[in-house]
Motif scaffolding. Structure first.
Motif, mmCIF file in Angstrom:
data_model
loop_
_atom_site.group_PDB
_atom_site.id
_atom_site.type_symbol
_atom_site.label_atom_id
_atom_site.label_comp_id
_atom_site.label_asym_id
_atom_site.label_seq_id
_atom_site.Cartn_x
_atom_site.Cartn_y
_atom_site.Cartn_z
ATOM 1 N N ARG A 46 0.841 -1.196 0.000
ATOM 2 C CA ARG A 46 0.000 0.000 0.000
ATOM 3 C C ARG A 46 0.871 1.238 0.000
ATOM 4 O O ARG A 46 1.714 1.406 0.875
ATOM 5 N N LEU A 48 0.537 4.767 0.743
ATOM 6 C CA LEU A 48 -0.410 5.674 1.349
ATOM 7 C C LEU A 48 0.000 7.105 1.072
ATOM 8 O O LEU A 48 1.182 7.455 1.149
ATOM 9 N N HIS A 49 -0.998 7.892 0.771
ATOM 10 C CA HIS A 49 -0.773 9.298 0.467
ATOM 11 C C HIS A 49 -0.035 9.963 1.627
ATOM 12 O O HIS A 49 -0.483 9.888 2.778
ATOM 13 N N GLY A 50 1.109 10.583 1.346
ATOM 14 C CA GLY A 50 1.848 11.294 2.384
ATOM 15 C C GLY A 50 2.860 10.426 3.097
ATOM 16 O O GLY A 50 3.568 10.904 3.986
ATOM 17 N N LEU A 51 2.964 9.142 2.733
ATOM 18 C CA LEU A 51 3.980 8.286 3.358
ATOM 19 C C LEU A 51 5.140 8.111 2.383
ATOM 20 O O LEU A 51 4.938 7.891 1.192
ATOM 21 N N SER A 52 6.337 8.201 2.953
ATOM 22 C CA SER A 52 7.499 8.117 2.060
ATOM 23 C C SER A 52 7.729 6.682 1.597
ATOM 24 O O SER A 52 8.150 6.435 0.490
ATOM 25 N N ARG A 53 7.439 5.685 2.482
ATOM 26 C CA ARG A 53 7.654 4.301 2.039
ATOM 27 C C ARG A 53 6.351 3.503 2.110
ATOM 28 O O ARG A 53 5.484 3.789 2.963
ATOM 29 N N ILE A 55 3.710 0.350 2.645
ATOM 30 C CA ILE A 55 3.477 -0.629 3.699
ATOM 31 C C ILE A 55 3.231 -1.965 3.025
ATOM 32 O O ILE A 55 2.356 -2.079 2.159
ATOM 33 N N VAL A 155 -15.421 6.639 -2.914
ATOM 34 C CA VAL A 155 -14.436 5.812 -2.229
ATOM 35 C C VAL A 155 -13.311 5.400 -3.174
ATOM 36 O O VAL A 155 -12.132 5.498 -2.834
ATOM 37 N N ILE A 172 -5.907 -1.058 -6.596
ATOM 38 C CA ILE A 172 -7.028 -0.155 -6.350
ATOM 39 C C ILE A 172 -6.496 1.207 -5.907
ATOM 40 O O ILE A 172 -5.679 1.289 -4.984
ATOM 41 N N THR A 174 -7.709 4.493 -4.208
ATOM 42 C CA THR A 174 -8.871 5.014 -3.509
ATOM 43 C C THR A 174 -8.855 6.537 -3.527
ATOM 44 O O THR A 174 -7.853 7.170 -3.822
ATOM 45 N N ASN A 176 -8.854 8.786 -1.322
ATOM 46 C CA ASN A 176 -7.996 9.561 -0.419
ATOM 47 C C ASN A 176 -6.540 9.588 -0.896
ATOM 48 O O ASN A 176 -5.674 10.095 -0.200
ATOM 49 N N TYR B 159 -2.603 -2.634 7.208
ATOM 50 C CA TYR B 159 -1.975 -3.754 6.507
ATOM 51 C C TYR B 159 -2.976 -4.686 5.839
ATOM 52 O O TYR B 159 -2.600 -5.647 5.200
ATOM 53 N N ARG B 166 -11.200 3.951 4.182
ATOM 54 C CA ARG B 166 -11.066 5.186 4.974
ATOM 55 C C ARG B 166 -11.292 6.412 4.110
ATOM 56 O O ARG B 166 -10.860 6.485 2.960
ATOM 57 N N SER B 167 -12.011 7.385 4.674
ATOM 58 C CA SER B 167 -12.369 8.546 3.873
ATOM 59 C C SER B 167 -11.490 9.753 4.203
ATOM 60 O O SER B 167 -11.453 10.705 3.444
ATOM 61 N N GLN B 171 -2.742 11.624 7.254
ATOM 62 C CA GLN B 171 -2.164 12.814 7.890
ATOM 63 C C GLN B 171 -3.196 13.583 8.696
ATOM 64 O O GLN B 171 -2.858 14.287 9.631
ATOM 65 N N LEU B 570 5.212 4.961 10.775
ATOM 66 C CA LEU B 570 4.782 4.788 9.394
ATOM 67 C C LEU B 570 5.603 5.631 8.430
ATOM 68 O O LEU B 570 5.527 5.446 7.218
ATOM 69 N N GLY B 571 6.349 6.589 9.003
ATOM 70 C CA GLY B 571 7.180 7.420 8.142
ATOM 71 C C GLY B 571 6.473 8.646 7.604
ATOM 72 O O GLY B 571 6.753 9.107 6.502
ATOM 73 N N VAL B 572 5.498 9.152 8.368
ATOM 74 C CA VAL B 572 4.834 10.386 7.944
ATOM 75 C C VAL B 572 5.784 11.562 8.186
ATOM 76 O O VAL B 572 6.470 11.614 9.214
ATOM 77 N N ASP B 576 4.045 17.195 8.437
ATOM 78 C CA ASP B 576 2.647 16.788 8.510
ATOM 79 C C ASP B 576 2.232 16.563 9.963
ATOM 80 O O ASP B 576 1.120 16.896 10.368
#
Lengths: 217, 797
Positions: A46, A48-53, A55, A155, A172, A174, A176, B159, B166-167, B171, B570-572, B576
């Motif tokens: 995954r 994730l938006h805003g995560l550097s690495r 998951i 979604v 997928i 999403t 966000n 995971y 999630r909507s 962050q 998580l590395g945020v 942020d």
């Protein structure tokens, strides 16, 4: 005259290729719908938006047509979930009982249903939710899905499925900004389900678990 | 009594009186013509909603406003559910239904998918307020030091595919707390699935069936009679086209319009039956008696004129006329025709050589007294606070008086026919009640009356029960009820009849009170007393609660909050993290307030908030699947400013109160009539004439008691009519007991018996009750009149 012939030829070519694509996707769907029990290993990544690495997690899955999808994450930690049409059951250990039911969440249930429809290759449900575009070539097939209505669009941005004989990858994006990619390996169609696995679909013990004899048809 | 030499005996006085009546009649004709023309120009308004006949249920203005709000929101709404054993079949049928409904000029379809989208948008507006909103489970977790377990759960969800829905981004809400809060706000069907633009439901009763819910609104007013009928027909046609196209399709319906249309259809067909039934009976009677069509045509003209006047006046006074008023009005035929009968039996009588005016003079005291007693009887109904019966009272008084005026003004102007000998069987029938009691002496009469009275009273005392439950007065078809029950089970609609009203002097107190109520309601919900509830405080917590929840979130977003290690793991981005921390600090005072909530709330939620009214704020808490009313009453009693409104029970209580007051009014009416008799005859014994209607009332009640028919207010109102009819008979028997008069009484009893007898066949319980009581009452009136007149020293029979 030559131009007209060329136009007609082109038109016919288009027509046949469209028909070809039609039969191809039809065959693919048929193939995907062939087995009532499908199991294998997965790796989920995954971004994730805003995560550097990203998951990453991996584990095993069992899809049992009409009964649900059992998703067992083994790494980086154990967490198992059974997705059915109506509920989401969490399991905290490989043999233990189900965790306390999560509060009823419609968005989550919506996502579960889409997930189940994708695994089942249930096109009548998929076509109600998405506009689908098939691409079939030598290497295999891919299907791109864009939401057909606003509620799904809230979604999911887009989904892609890729495979040959079996589903190989599901991706997928999403709304966000997250992108999840799941790769499937060692996908098989077992004839029977171990009792301990079957129990994971069967909280009320009302189902008849597929055994080798019954499945051998 | 009859005088052979007549011309001189007609006093100039009476001639003048008759001329005055004629003048008044012409004036009335002009007024009614003008009024009718006016009403027709604007369009006659017919009302069919049975609720309009019932009293405004609530003494409290607030509850009335709430009821109006619910009606405005749901009054023109219909819910259709397409049911089929096959999912695809149901969805395909729903596609067709949606297409057909979209083209319908009568109905406006509601896009359910768009509505759920709108609800989602309303939820999205809550995102900036996420530092003040928590679910009950999160609250408990944070209070018991479980912040880190919430963080653990959030991490695990990332995971697995569980985290896909999630909507709000990581962050903004690393623990994904808002999603759970939002999921607790969802109401409506439990097993719902959005398939394309359709809402697909599943039922616990028939799990293998699929149900698709469609919602629509009537484009015309919910009260428009023709529009209602058209909507019902359109839905029936829709069902047929669906069933023609697809197999195994059922169409379930729910909505006020279906009840109103069914009631209207029933009322219409009953008007037709009662109207034609009594018309046929009356035509045959007249032809047998007078062997001429003229008396019949004149009588009908008088009744028609009376009805027209009544209709015009009622429409003018009430702005519309209820179909049930017309049903009761149709029964007026039986009473207003009395005056014509007395005139014609005399004019046509064998020995008559009088002019019309002289004949009228002879019956005038009788019909005048008859009119006055009837007006007193019906007029007492006008004091009732049931709007429907006020309308009926006005209609009947106006109709009777106008028909009476028609008789007095017009009949003497018509030609006098040749005398005729009435058929023997008719005369014998008319004499029968008199012959029945012929041999009784005065002492025996008293004994018979006393025995009848005592027996009836004993029967009443032994078995008379009452029924004021409004639900017993209106019986919708079993099919409609069953369909509504199924839809209720599927969709869990909120009831418009039972709800809580919460009020306070300011918004904050209001929300705090509602939160106290919430607490009780969650317990009741857990115990199955209610299925669901909905109120503004669900979406809009009080500022006090928001403050506390903000403080609870210190464990997440405070300096040592669990959000920071989670985000780090998580590395945020650090930036942020700082941004989130700052957003938490900055939003401390940014409470979600009513005006913010109302700006974006979906219509069905906005409707709950009644807002400010004369210094008080109020909100409705609606309920679905109510099982036990007493528990809800008890819950309301525990919290200040909370009222449980049960409109069904309120209307029933009001009906009971009306029954009590009507019974009192009936006694008053009897007293007034006795006073009138004393004035007219100047002998106390004349007052005994009321014994005829009084005793027949007692006997009718006794029979109802023995037949175990519970007494409702409509029986009581019928007894007013029994008083009017009984007094008519007694007075005529007293004024002139000759054979013409007896014939008129018998004819009158037959005609009114015919029309009321048909009312007793009605399937509308209130009409049936009314008809049955009048039928019994007038039968005993007829039998008792000769007996009672014996008590007075009237002319020998």
């Amino acid at each position: 005259m030559g131009r007209l012939t060329a136009a007609v030829t082109l038109f016919l070519a288009l027509l046949t290729s469209a028909a070809h694509a039609q039969t191809d996707s039809g065959q693919i769907i048929k193939r995907l719908q062939q087995h009532s029990l499908v199991a294998g290993r997965f790796t989920q990544t995954r971004e994730l938006h805003g995560l550097s690495r990203p998951i990453t997690s991996s584990g095993k899955f069992i899809f049992w047509r009409h009964h649900g999808l059992y998703w067992e994450t083994l790494s980086p930690f154990y967490q198992a979930t059974t997705f059915t049409d109506d509920e989401l059951i969490s399991w905290l250990s490989p043999r233990g009982p189900a965790a306390k039911a999560a509060p009823d969440d419609r968005v989550q249930r919506h996502v579960s249903r889409i997930l189940l429809a994708l695994f089942a290759a249930d096109m009548s449900t998929i076509d109600k939710l998405f506009d689908s575009r098939w691409t079939v070539d030598e290497a295999g097939w891919s299907l791109e899905l864009t939401p057909a209505n606003a509620a799904v669009g809230k979604v999911i941005d887009r989904a892609w499925l890729r495979g040959e004989q079996q589903l190989r990858q599901l991706r997928i994006a999403t709304r966000n900004g997250d992108v999840s990619t799941i790769r499937f390996e060692d996908v098989m169609a077992p004839a029977a389900l171990e009792p301990s696995r079957c129990a994971r679909f069967n909280r009320q013990a009302t189902l008849r678990c597929p055994d080798p004899v019954a499945a051998d048809q | 009594m009859r005088r052979a030499d007549n011309a001189e005996s007609v006093t100039a006085h009476f001639r003048l009186l008759q001329r005055l009546a004629l003048g008044a009649f012409i004036l009335l004709v002009l007024t009614v013509a003008y009024g009718m023309w006016h009403a027709l120009e604007a369009g006659l308004e017919f009302e069919t909603d049975l609720q309009a006949l019932l009293p405004q249920a609530d003494d409290s203005q607030l509850a009335q406003r709430a009821g109006q709000r619910l009606f405005d929101y749901g009054g023109d709404k219909i819910v259709l559910v397409i049911a089929s054993p096959g999912r695809e079949n149901a969805l395909a049928a729903a596609d067709l239904a949606t297409r057909l409904l979209r083209d319908s000029p009568l109905l406006q379809t509601e896009n359910i998918a768009a509505r759920s989208e709108q609800a989602m948008e309303a939820m999205e507006r809550l995102v900036p307020h996420r530092f003040h909103l928590l679910s009950e489970r999160q609250r408990q977790a944070l209070d018991s030091g479980g912040a880190s377990s919430l963080a653990q759960q959030a991490l695990r969800d990332l995971y697995t595919p569980r985290g896909w829905g999630r909507s709000v981004s990581l962050q903004q809400d690393p623990l994904n707390l808002l999603q759970e809060y939002l999921s607790t706000l969802q109401t409506g069907p439990q097993h719902a699935e959005l398939a394309g633009e359709h809402l697909l439901l599943r039922s616990v009763e028939r799990p293998e069936w699929s149900y698709v819910m469609l919602a629509a609104r009537s484009r015309n007013s919910a009260l428009d009679l023709d529009a209602q009928q058209a909507v019902v027909e359109a839905v029936d046609a829709l069902e047929q086209s669906l069933q023609g196209e697809y197999r195994d399709i059922q169409l379930l319906r729910s909505g006020i319009v279906f009840h109103a249309a069914a009631a209207a259809r029933q009322a219409r067909s009953e008007i037709a039956i009662i109207g034609s039934g009594s018309a046929i009976g009356i035509i045959l009677l007249f032809l047998a008696t007078f062997a001429s069509l003229r008396p019949l045509l004149l009588s009908l003209a008088s009744v028609l004129f009376g009805s027209l006047c009544a209709l015009t006046l009622c429409h003018y006074l009430f702005g519309s006329i209820h179909l049930l008023t017309l049903v009761f009005g149709a029964s007026l035929i039986g009473v207003a025709i009395d005056y014509s009968l007395h005139y014609f039996t005399r004019v046509h009588g064998a020995g008559n050589r009088d002019t019309g005016l002289v004949s009228l003079r002879a019956i005038f005291p009788g019909i005048l007294l008859g009119l006055v007693t009837s007006v007193i009887g019906y007029g007492s109904l006008a004091q009732a606070s049931l709007p429907g019966l006020r309308q009926v009272a006005t209609f009947s008084v106006a109709g009777l008086a106008s028909a009476w005026l028609f008789v007095v003004a017009v009949y003497p102007l018509t030609a006098v026919p040749a005398p005729r000998t009435y058929p023997g069987p008719l005369l014998r029938l008319a004499d029968a009640p008199w012959r029945l009691w012929h041999k009784l002496s005065g002492a025996h009469v008293i004994a018979v009356l006393a025995i009848l009275g005592v027996t009836s009273l004993a029967a009443c005392w032994w078995g008379l029960r009452t029924a004021d439950d409004v639900r017993s007065l209106y019986k919708p078809s079993a099919q409609l009820i069953e369909q509504e029950r199924q839809i209720q089970a599927l969709a869990g609609n909120f009831s418009a009849n039972q709800f809580f009203l919460v009020s306070a002097v300011d918004e904050e107190t209001l929300l705090q009170r509602e939160e106290q109520l919430q607490h009780l309601l969650s317990q009741l919900q857990a115990r199955g007393v209610i299925e669901q509830w909905n109120g503004t405080s669900r979406y809009l917590p009080s500022t006090a609660r928001q403050q506390r929840d903000y403080q609870r979130l210190q464990g997440v977003y405070g300096e040592r909050g669990v959000a920071w290690p989670l985000m780090a793991e998580l590395g945020v981005d650090k930036a942020d993290q700082r941004g989130l921390r700052q957003a938490y600090i900055d939003s401390e005072e940014q409470y979600l307030l009513p005006r913010d909530w109302l700006r974006g709330a979906p219509e069905e939620l906005k409707m709950l908030w009644l807002g400010e009214h004369s210094g008080h704020y109020a909100d409705m808490v609606t309920l679905a699947g109510v099982q036990d009313l007493a528990e809800l009453e008890a819950a309301a009693a525990q919290i200040e400013g909370v009222e449980f409104v049960d409109r069904v029970a309120r209307i029933s209580r009001l009906l009971a109160a009306q029954r009590h007051s009507a019974s009192t009014l009936l006694a008053v009416a009897y007293a007034s009539v006795m006073g009138l008799l004393l004035l007219r005859y100047r002998r106390p014994r004349a007052m005994l004439l009321v014994l005829a209607p009084l005793l027949s009332t007692a006997i009718s009640l006794g029979i109802l008691a023995l037949a175990a028919v519970p007494l409702s207010i409509f029986h009581i109102f019928a007894l007013f009519l029994v008083l009017g009819l009984g007094m008519d008979y007694s007075i005529f028997a007293r004024e002139s007991g000759d054979s013409d008069c007896r014939l008129a009484i018998m004819l009158s009893a037959l005609t009114s018996g015919l029309s009321f007898g048909l009312l007793a066949l009605s399937s509308t319980p209130m009409v049936q009750a009314f008809g049955l009581a009048v039928l019994l009452g007038s039968l005993f009136n007829l039998l008792l009149v000769p007996l009672v007149t014996k008590l007075d020293e009237g002319p020998a029979p």
